[in-house]
Write a protein that holds these residues in place. Structure first.
Motif, short mmCIF file in Angstrom:
data_model
loop_
_atom_site.label_atom_id
_atom_site.label_comp_id
_atom_site.label_asym_id
_atom_site.label_seq_id
_atom_site.Cartn_x
_atom_site.Cartn_y
_atom_site.Cartn_z
N LYS A 1 -17.44 107.77 30.40
CA LYS A 1 -18.35 108.71 29.76
C LYS A 1 -17.56 109.80 29.03
CE LYS A 1 -22.15 108.08 33.06
NZ LYS A 1 -22.95 108.72 34.13
N PHE A 2 -16.47 110.23 29.64
CA PHE A 2 -15.64 111.27 29.03
C PHE A 2 -15.08 110.80 27.68
CE2 PHE A 2 -11.31 112.96 28.42
CZ PHE A 2 -11.59 114.32 28.32
N PHE A 3 -14.48 109.62 27.65
CA PHE A 3 -13.88 109.13 26.41
C PHE A 3 -14.94 108.77 25.36
CE2 PHE A 3 -10.22 108.30 29.27
CZ PHE A 3 -9.28 109.03 28.57
N HIS A 4 -16.09 108.32 25.84
CA HIS A 4 -17.17 107.97 24.91
C HIS A 4 -17.62 109.18 24.10
CE1 HIS A 4 -20.63 105.80 23.36
NE2 HIS A 4 -21.41 106.82 23.72
N ARG A 5 -17.56 110.36 24.69
CA ARG A 5 -17.94 111.58 23.98
C ARG A 5 -17.09 111.82 22.73
NH1 ARG A 5 -16.83 115.64 28.45
NH2 ARG A 5 -16.63 117.01 26.62
N PHE A 6 -15.87 111.28 22.74
CA PHE A 6 -14.96 111.50 21.61
C PHE A 6 -14.84 110.27 20.72
CE2 PHE A 6 -13.67 114.14 25.19
CZ PHE A 6 -13.71 115.40 24.61
N GLY A 7 -15.75 109.31 20.92
CA GLY A 7 -15.76 108.13 20.07
C GLY A 7 -14.61 107.18 20.33
N MET A 8 -14.03 107.25 21.50
CA MET A 8 -12.92 106.35 21.85
C MET A 8 -13.48 105.11 22.53
SD MET A 8 -10.02 109.11 23.02
CE MET A 8 -8.64 108.01 22.73
N THR B 1 3.54 125.66 26.41
CA THR B 1 3.21 126.37 27.64
C THR B 1 1.96 125.78 28.28
OG1 THR B 1 4.17 128.40 26.75
CG2 THR B 1 2.70 128.63 28.64
N GLU B 2 0.97 125.45 27.45
CA GLU B 2 -0.25 124.82 27.94
C GLU B 2 -0.80 123.88 26.87
OE1 GLU B 2 -3.95 127.50 27.36
OE2 GLU B 2 -2.44 128.77 28.32
N THR B 3 -1.77 123.09 27.28
CA THR B 3 -2.30 122.05 26.40
C THR B 3 -2.81 122.60 25.08
OG1 THR B 3 -2.99 120.83 28.38
CG2 THR B 3 -3.94 120.14 26.30
N LYS B 4 -3.40 123.77 25.10
CA LYS B 4 -3.99 124.33 23.89
C LYS B 4 -2.95 124.68 22.83
CE LYS B 4 -8.48 126.05 25.38
NZ LYS B 4 -9.39 127.22 25.43
N ASP B 5 -1.67 124.68 23.21
CA ASP B 5 -0.61 124.97 22.24
C ASP B 5 -0.24 123.74 21.41
OD1 ASP B 5 -0.44 127.58 23.14
OD2 ASP B 5 1.06 127.09 24.66
N LEU B 6 -0.76 122.58 21.79
CA LEU B 6 -0.43 121.35 21.06
C LEU B 6 -1.27 121.24 19.79
CD1 LEU B 6 -0.10 118.42 23.64
CD2 LEU B 6 1.64 119.20 22.03
N ASN B 7 -0.65 120.72 18.75
CA ASN B 7 -1.38 120.35 17.54
C ASN B 7 -0.63 119.21 16.86
OD1 ASN B 7 0.58 121.49 15.48
ND2 ASN B 7 0.05 123.37 16.59
N GLU B 8 -1.31 118.54 15.95
CA GLU B 8 -0.74 117.33 15.35
C GLU B 8 0.52 117.60 14.54
OE1 GLU B 8 -4.68 118.24 13.11
OE2 GLU B 8 -3.84 118.46 15.13
N PRO C 1 -8.64 119.11 29.12
CA PRO C 1 -8.59 117.72 28.67
C PRO C 1 -9.40 117.47 27.40
CG PRO C 1 -10.00 117.93 30.61
CD PRO C 1 -9.29 119.24 30.44
N ASP C 2 -10.50 118.19 27.22
CA ASP C 2 -11.31 118.04 26.01
C ASP C 2 -10.50 118.38 24.76
OD1 ASP C 2 -13.08 118.31 28.28
OD2 ASP C 2 -14.73 118.42 26.87
N PHE C 3 -9.78 119.48 24.83
CA PHE C 3 -8.96 119.90 23.69
C PHE C 3 -7.89 118.85 23.39
CE2 PHE C 3 -5.14 121.77 21.95
CZ PHE C 3 -5.63 122.52 20.88
N LEU C 4 -7.25 118.34 24.45
CA LEU C 4 -6.18 117.36 24.26
C LEU C 4 -6.70 116.10 23.58
CD1 LEU C 4 -3.27 116.43 24.76
CD2 LEU C 4 -3.99 115.63 27.02
N ILE C 5 -7.83 115.58 24.03
CA ILE C 5 -8.37 114.34 23.45
C ILE C 5 -8.83 114.57 22.02
CG2 ILE C 5 -10.17 112.59 23.66
CD1 ILE C 5 -7.89 112.40 25.71
N LYS C 6 -9.44 115.72 21.74
CA LYS C 6 -9.85 116.02 20.36
C LYS C 6 -8.64 116.03 19.44
CE LYS C 6 -13.98 118.80 21.33
NZ LYS C 6 -14.54 120.18 21.28
#
Length: 398
Positions: free
Chosen positions: A366-373, A241-248, A273-278
């Motif tokens: 800058k956005f991706f750098h925050r997640f070590g990408m 339904t939304e991004t937060k419903d995704l998990n590995e 987007p933060d949740f998705l990239i994490k």
């Protein structure tokens, strides 16, 4: 004797902006400013182009009046711009037509003529783009085929994935916006024909929030395509339904498979987007291909955002102008249902209702750098693939 060249839509926007800026500083406005804003070349202005410049100037004044809540004056300017614009006119008239619609909605919102509840359905459609995109598929395919810069991102991105999985026998592509799957066909053909390290399995997981039936149809087409190339293949759909419903766990990851993520025009319209990239960072993909509009459409200042959007989408209308006929119904559909809806959302809405928040590349870094990408440069092969002729793209029949 002065030479003549036709002004592009962006040239007209530049000229109108120059006149607006000069008139705002209480200087006399005149079209001689075109010489500076159109490359410094000597040009002649046709009567139609003069009218176009005037029309865009009035559109800019209208946006200014709405921004400063001078609604009586804005209403008069909106009516005038609406009368002299058209979705089937020249490129300038088409651009003004969709910006007038967007400004009219913003005007109606700010004056209380419509409420957020009445337009909520439009934002829901934008949050579930698969439905809109798949319903527009004939128009999209036609526009993508005629506009080479759309193909450039597809070929370059696909080549980047091919290079990163070169030594893998089992490959898992997580596709965050599979749509018609044409880009998957390019990847599948390349994997099926590579001489070294034959593929034991290509697994594609398609992520979406709606249109399960159409995604299944895409999966069937890809399965048939894989069969013609004798490529071991599996396809899975993950609906959330939304991004937060995704998990590995939803991806059925297996040991020994190389995971690649394909994200075309998604992050800038994702609520979280933060949740998705994490979450994606946890699955450690060997590569993530991100395709996004590189533009600053996220300004809090309405007038600044208006100018950014005006120039950006005018360039898009210019591209369609040189590649498709004015009366082409698929061009009209694409402009109205795709570009027009983007313009409407960015210009008319604020807060959570605004879906599209395109950013410049430095902001993305800058956005991706925050997640070590870590950003990877495109290889020479990727750049070469981007320059291939459009005829190499397998277009799906719809």
């Amino acid at each position: 004797m002065a030479g003549f060249r036709e002004l592009s839509t962006v040239d007209v926007i530049r000229a109108a902006t120059a006149i607006y800026l000069q008139s705002s500083s209480h200087s006399s406005s005149n079209l001689s400013l075109l010489d500076h804003f159109c490359g410094g070349s000597a040009i002649n202005i046709s009567e139609e182009e003069s009218k176009d410049v005037e029309l865009v100037h009035l559109l800019i004044l209208c946006a200014e009046k709405i921004g400063s809540q001078q609604f009586d004056r804005a209403s008069t300017l909106l009516d005038h711009c609406e009368n002299f614009s058209s979705k089937i006119g020249n490129s300038v008239e088409r651009v003004v037509h969709y910006f007038v619609k967007a400004l009219q909605e913003r005007f109606n919102r700010e004056t209380g003529k419509i409420t957020s509840k009445r337009v909520k359905g439009e934002e829901i459609k934008l949050l579930q783009p698969e439905e809109t995109i798949l319903s527009l598929r004939p128009a999209l395919v036609s526009c993508y085929k005629e506009s080479s810069f759309y193909q450039a991102t597809l070929f370059a991105g696909t080549q980047a994935i091919i290079e990163r999985v070169a030594s893998a026998k089992r490959i898992h592509l997580i596709d965050l916006a599979i749509r018609s799957g044409s880009h998957c066909m390019v990847l599948m053909q390349a994997l099926a024909t590579r001489q070294e390290c034959p593929v034991e399995l290509l697994k594609i997981t398609a992520v979406g929030s709606s249109s399960k039936q159409r995604m299944e149809e895409t999966g069937k087409r890809l399965a048939y395509f894989a069969e013609t190339w004798n490529l071991p293949f599996s396809f899975k759909i993950v609906l959330v339904t939304e991004t937060k419903d995704l998990n590995e766990e939803k991806f059925d990851l297996n040991a020994g498979e190389a995971v690649a993520v394909y994200s075309p025009i998604l992050l800038s319209r994702t609520r979280h987007p933060d949740f998705l990239i994490k979450m994606l960072r946890k699955i450690s993909p060997c590569v993530m291909v991100v395709i996004e509009v590189e533009a600053n459409h996220n300004s809090q200042n309405f007038e600044d955002r208006f100018f950014e959007v005006l120039f950006h989408y005018s360039a898009s209308f210019d591209c369609l102008k040189v590649s498709m006929a004015r009366c082409d119904p698929e061009r009209v559909t694409f402009e109205e249902m795709y570009l027009g809806q983007h313009i409407r959302n960015i210009i008319a809405t604020e807060g959570e209702e605004r879906i599209f928040r395109h950013m410049k590349i430095d902001a993305w870094r800058k956005f991706f750098h925050r997640f070590g990408m870590v950003e990877a440069e495109l290889s020479t092969s990727s750049l070469f693939q981007a320059e291939l002729d459009n005829s190499f793209l397998p277009v799906v029949q719809v």
